[in-house]
Design a protein around this motif. Structure first.
Motif, PDB file in Angstrom:
ATOM      1  N   ARG A  84       0.812  -1.209   0.000  1.00  0.00           N
ATOM      2  CA  ARG A  84       0.000   0.000   0.000  1.00  0.00           C
ATOM      3  C   ARG A  84       0.852   1.268   0.000  1.00  0.00           C
ATOM      4  NH1 ARG A  84      -3.126  -1.112   4.645  1.00  0.00           N
ATOM      5  NH2 ARG A  84      -4.712  -2.462   3.816  1.00  0.00           N
TER       6      ARG A  84
ATOM      7  N   LYS B 499     -13.341   0.340   2.807  1.00  0.00           N
ATOM      8  CA  LYS B 499     -11.931  -0.016   2.806  1.00  0.00           C
ATOM      9  C   LYS B 499     -11.233   0.204   1.468  1.00  0.00           C
ATOM     10  CE  LYS B 499     -12.387  -1.406   7.107  1.00  0.00           C
ATOM     11  NZ  LYS B 499     -12.280  -2.721   7.686  1.00  0.00           N
ATOM     12  N   SER B 500     -11.997   0.620   0.459  1.00  0.00           N
ATOM     13  CA  SER B 500     -11.350   0.917  -0.822  1.00  0.00           C
ATOM     14  C   SER B 500     -12.209   1.908  -1.607  1.00  0.00           C
ATOM     15  CB  SER B 500     -11.153  -0.351  -1.646  1.00  0.00           C
ATOM     16  OG  SER B 500     -12.412  -0.868  -2.003  1.00  0.00           O
ATOM     17  N   LEU B 544      -7.690   6.094   4.081  1.00  0.00           N
ATOM     18  CA  LEU B 544      -7.152   4.769   3.728  1.00  0.00           C
ATOM     19  C   LEU B 544      -5.655   4.637   3.982  1.00  0.00           C
ATOM     20  CD1 LEU B 544      -8.953   3.809   0.385  1.00  0.00           C
ATOM     21  CD2 LEU B 544      -9.531   3.145   2.713  1.00  0.00           C
TER      22      LEU B 544
END
Ligand SMILES: [Cu+2]
Lengths: 219, 610
Positions: A84, B499-500, B544
């Motif tokens: 990420r 979450k996205s 995020l």
């Protein structure tokens, strides 16, 4: 009828030696050791890429395994199966997102490792030079193929840059092994413990040959 | 022959050389200048956290010691528009409708009488509450109201295993509160001593029980420890029961009290059902239930009520006296057994002064509050003298005094109110700073001063200003606190979390609109939003990021909406589409090289136009 000896020629002296085609007990044990050294490659990192920058003094570490990759941030102690942070940083230069599901290698690499371990095991059991040498050559070719594959991925990531990127950089080749600077980052690429063990297994081939020829010379 | 001699000489010399070298090292260390003692080089961290209350700012200051650097202000009872405390729905609910509070006494949670670094509690003197801050993220998690307590001042002062937080009345009121003539103060008003239980695992607070008290002003408290475990001691003034000109009327008697509460006995009484319920809380009336509370006479209008680390003594700082009074816990127990009483108030026996008092220590004028070190010394702040007195427990002699600038209220030593004080430093929290800092107009900052107490003489090391207004402090070894640096996204259980980016969406239900939005460097998704006039819009924003210190902000132009969302966190904020028009929104917390590009637009159409 097949010969029951193998001829080895010493390049330096030009002398040749005859060694039995059946492997000695010592050699078979070494091949068995190679079979065992390959196995941890299934669960130990194959390769690691670490990114260090002024604002990331401890670095962000991506570990590539046979079947997955992880990203570890020493600042938080958090590990994630999707890189990420690295993707987040790469998006500035328009690098394609690293998505673990895009690596088909993760599906077959663990089985290849097991296959080569079995091959080594068979070589030790069969105990013939031809079989063992062929196995070793296949193993080395496979290693070269994997490094080539890794090179191809790195090339893709370094050259397939989005023209819409906020920060435009020249396409660049990330290091396969060693380190390279890109903007504020230093990218360090090194083999993981799994590969190092596999490397030891591969080196056992020439070591065996050397040991055996030395033995012949002495006798 | 020569070689042997050489060896011999070396051996003879080695010991003195070693001693000399060590001596030199020691001398160097002992000779550290004040600057060296407080200097924390760039990139290095402080050794201690100091939590200093922010008084009527409703906040708590977190400082690093020995440097005195302000690291963070934690909003508790008052809004903080930067973070969005009091703006987003979650914090609004915690604040319970108030926008101010008077944060007085921070109290770290304890295990076995020592700080454990889990939670920080603080009282609100104004609106009778206690807040709990989780030291995993330094965020206020809960605020509880203590019914029946008028002006919760003597609070929260935890018991040794954080079984209870205490609370007590500073401004007596009718219990339950009702309309009665103020002039009937003595008959109709009451003080209350309250115990709030704390859940061992979650920290959740509940009103456990209360004790009805005479209408005195209860000031400060400390829980008994070690031998005095199971008790708590509350100082009180205004035993004159004045309600008008307290300045004069409440300062008439030579002695007021420290109320000793046997909370173990109170627990028993509650179990036996000896209580009545007032405003939903179990209240014990000492006129009916004996053996719960006793009064220790203490000169004069005592402020501090501090139990020594061994739990054997209770030190009362008589703020209008020139002495601190030391009561013996053992003596108190004997006096109770013998019935050595000198009358009673509201059914509460007053113990004979001579039967409980161990010493009067002549520390100086205006003693307020006492803290302890690891060498058997006590340190008492002297408001009137503007000084700190150091005195020895057991011999009760004053051994040193140091002036502070100016008018010290409280002081804090490292783990200075626990069973295991660490010594080293004491921090003076001074009420008056005049002239100590660059002038900034008539409103001055408060002033803290760090004092080295490791030597025989106290040594002044450092001045640093503090925001308004520390009433109390807690200093803890930094290694005991290990906060999370980001919220793990996979543990985010917020019902509105996404979450996205592909889960981002807008849901409409009548004129309620829920926007599920993500923030990640350097954009919001969605970032073009269209509403209709009169819509109640709830923005549920998930950050995020999982990287350290990548906070995003969310501020809407022409509105009162702004908040911060930390990595991995989801927050909800309500915004009403009041007027047709265009409303830009943007990231208010600098996050990246493209932070300035992190924005979006809201379009509000006039009613019925679409
Ligand atoms: Cu941002």
């Amino acid at each position: 009828m097949a010969k029951d000896t193998l001829t080895i020629i010493d390049n330096r002296t030009g002398k040749s030696y005859e060694i039995p085609i059946s492997l000695s007990k010592r050699v078979r044990i070494l091949i068995l050791a190679a079979a065992l050294l390959i196995i941890p490659g299934i669960f130990l990192p194959v390769w690691t890429i670490t990114l260090v920058a002024p604002q990331y003094p401890k670095g962000i570490k991506m570990s590539i395994y046979a079947n997955k990759l992880t990203e570890y941030n020493p600042e938080t102690g958090m590990t994630s199966n999707v890189p990420r942070l690295i993707n987040g940083l790469n998006h500035y230069i328009g690098m394609h997102e690293i998505r673990p599901d895009e690596f088909k290698e993760f599906r077959w690499l663990p089985f290849m490792i097991i296959a080569f371990s079995i091959l080594a095991l068979l070589s030790a059991i069969v105990g013939k030079w031809h079989f063992a040498t062929l196995g070793w050559i296949l193993f080395i070719l496979f290693g070269i193929f994997m490094i080539g594959d890794f090179y191809r991925w790195l090339y893709e990531y370094g050259h397939n840059l989005s023209p819409q990127a906020a920060i435009k950089i020249d396409p660049y080749m990330p290091p396969v092994i060693g380190w390279k600077r890109l903007a504020n980052f230093t990218v360090i690429s090194l083999p993981g413990t799994g590969s190092i063990l596999v490397g030891f297994a591969a080196i056992l081939g020439p070591i065996i040959l050397w040991l055996e020829s030395r033995q012949k010379r002495l006798s | 022959m020569r070689l042997i001699n050489c060896g011999k000489i070396m051996r003879l010399l080695s010991l003195p050389l070693l001693v000399g070298f060590l001596g030199l090292l020691f001398a160097c260390k002992g000779g550290q200048s004040p600057a060296e003692k407080v200097y924390v080089p760039p990139g290095k961290l402080d050794s201690y956290y100091a939590f200093l209350s922010g008084g009527h700012s409703g906040q708590i200051g977190v400082f690093g010691l020995p440097s005195g650097r302000l690291i963070k202000m934690i909003p508790v009872f008052a809004p903080d528009v930067a973070i969005g405390w009091g703006i987003d729905e979650g914090s609004k609910e915690i604040m319970g409708g108030y926008i101010w509070g008077d944060a007085h006494h921070p109290a770290l949670s304890e295990t076995n009488g020592d700080y454990d670094g889990r939670w920080l509690f603080i009282n609100d003197t104004a609106n009778g509450r206690i807040a709990r801050i989780d030291l995993k993220d330094f965020v206020t998690k809960e605020i509880i109201t203590l019914p029946n307590v008028g002006g919760n001042h003597a609070s929260p002062f935890v018991t040794p295993n954080t079984e209870y937080l205490v609370g007590a009345t500073r401004f007596s009121i009718p219990v339950p509160n009702r309309d009665v003539p103020i002039e009937t103060y003595k008959e109709n008003f009451n003080g209350v001593i309250a115990f709030v239980s704390v859940d061992k695992n979650t920290g959740h607070m509940e009103n456990a029980f209360q004790i009805l008290m005479p209408p005195f002003d209860y000031d400060l408290a400390d829980a008994g420890k070690r031998v005095s475990y199971g008790w708590a001691f509350f100082s009180c003034y205004n035993s004159e029961e004045a309600y008008k000109d307290l300045e004069v009327e409440a300062s008439q008697k030579d002695r007021d009290f420290i109320a000793a509460v046997n909370w173990k006995a109170a627990e028993e009484a509650i179990k036996e059902g000896k209580y009545k319920e007032i405003n939903g809380v179990k209240v014990i009336d000492p006129q009916e239930v004996k053996g719960i509370v006793y009064f220790l006479p203490t000169p004069k209008s005592p402020h501090g009520s501090d139990v020594t680390p061994d739990g054997k003594y209770i030190v009362g700082g008589g703020k209008l006296a020139a002495v601190v009074t030391v009561h013996g816990f053992e003596k108190m127990q004997e006096a109770i057994k013998k019935g050595d009483f000198d009358g009673e108030v509201m059914g509460i026996p007053i113990l004979k002064y001579e039967s409980v008092r161990v010493a009067e220590v002549p520390v100086g004028l205006g003693p307020l509050h006492t803290q302890f070190d690891d060498q058997g010394y006590a340190y008492t702040s002297l408001f009137v003298d503007s000084a700190i007195a150091k005195w020895k427990l057991g011999t009760w002699e004053v051994v040193d005094k140091i002036p502070v600038y100016y008018n010290i209220g409280h002081l804090a030593a490292i783990h200075g109110d626990t069973v295991k004080p660490r010594g080293k430093f004491v921090l003076a929290m001074n009420k008056i700073a005049k002239g100590r800092y660059l002038p900034v107009g008539p409103s001055h900052p408060e002033s803290a001063q760090l004092i080295d107490i490791s030597g025989k003489k106290m040594e002044m090391l450092l001045d640093f200003p503090t925001p308004v207004e520390p009433h109390y402090g807690q200093i803890i070894d930094a290694t005991l606190i290990k906060p999370e640096l980001v919220y793990p996204l996979d543990q985010n259980k917020d019902p509105y979390a996404i979450k996205s980016a592909d889960q981002a969406r807008v849901e409409r239900n009548g004129n309620r609109v829920d926007v599920y939005m993500i923030a990640i460097r350097s954009h919001f998704t969605p970032n073009i939003l269209k509403f209709e006039e009169g819509d109640n819009v709830y923005f549920h924003i998930t950050n995020l990021e999982q990287d350290v210190d990548i906070t995003h902000g969310f501020g809407i132009n022409f509105s009162n909406v702004d908040m911060q969302i930390e990595p991995g966190e989801t927050k909800t904020v309500k915004w009403v589409a009041e007027k047709p028009g265009i409303y830009p929104f943007y990231c208010t917390n600098f996050c990246s090289a493209l932070h300035q590009e992190m924005q979006g637009y809201i379009e509000v159409a006039s009613k019925g136009s679409k």
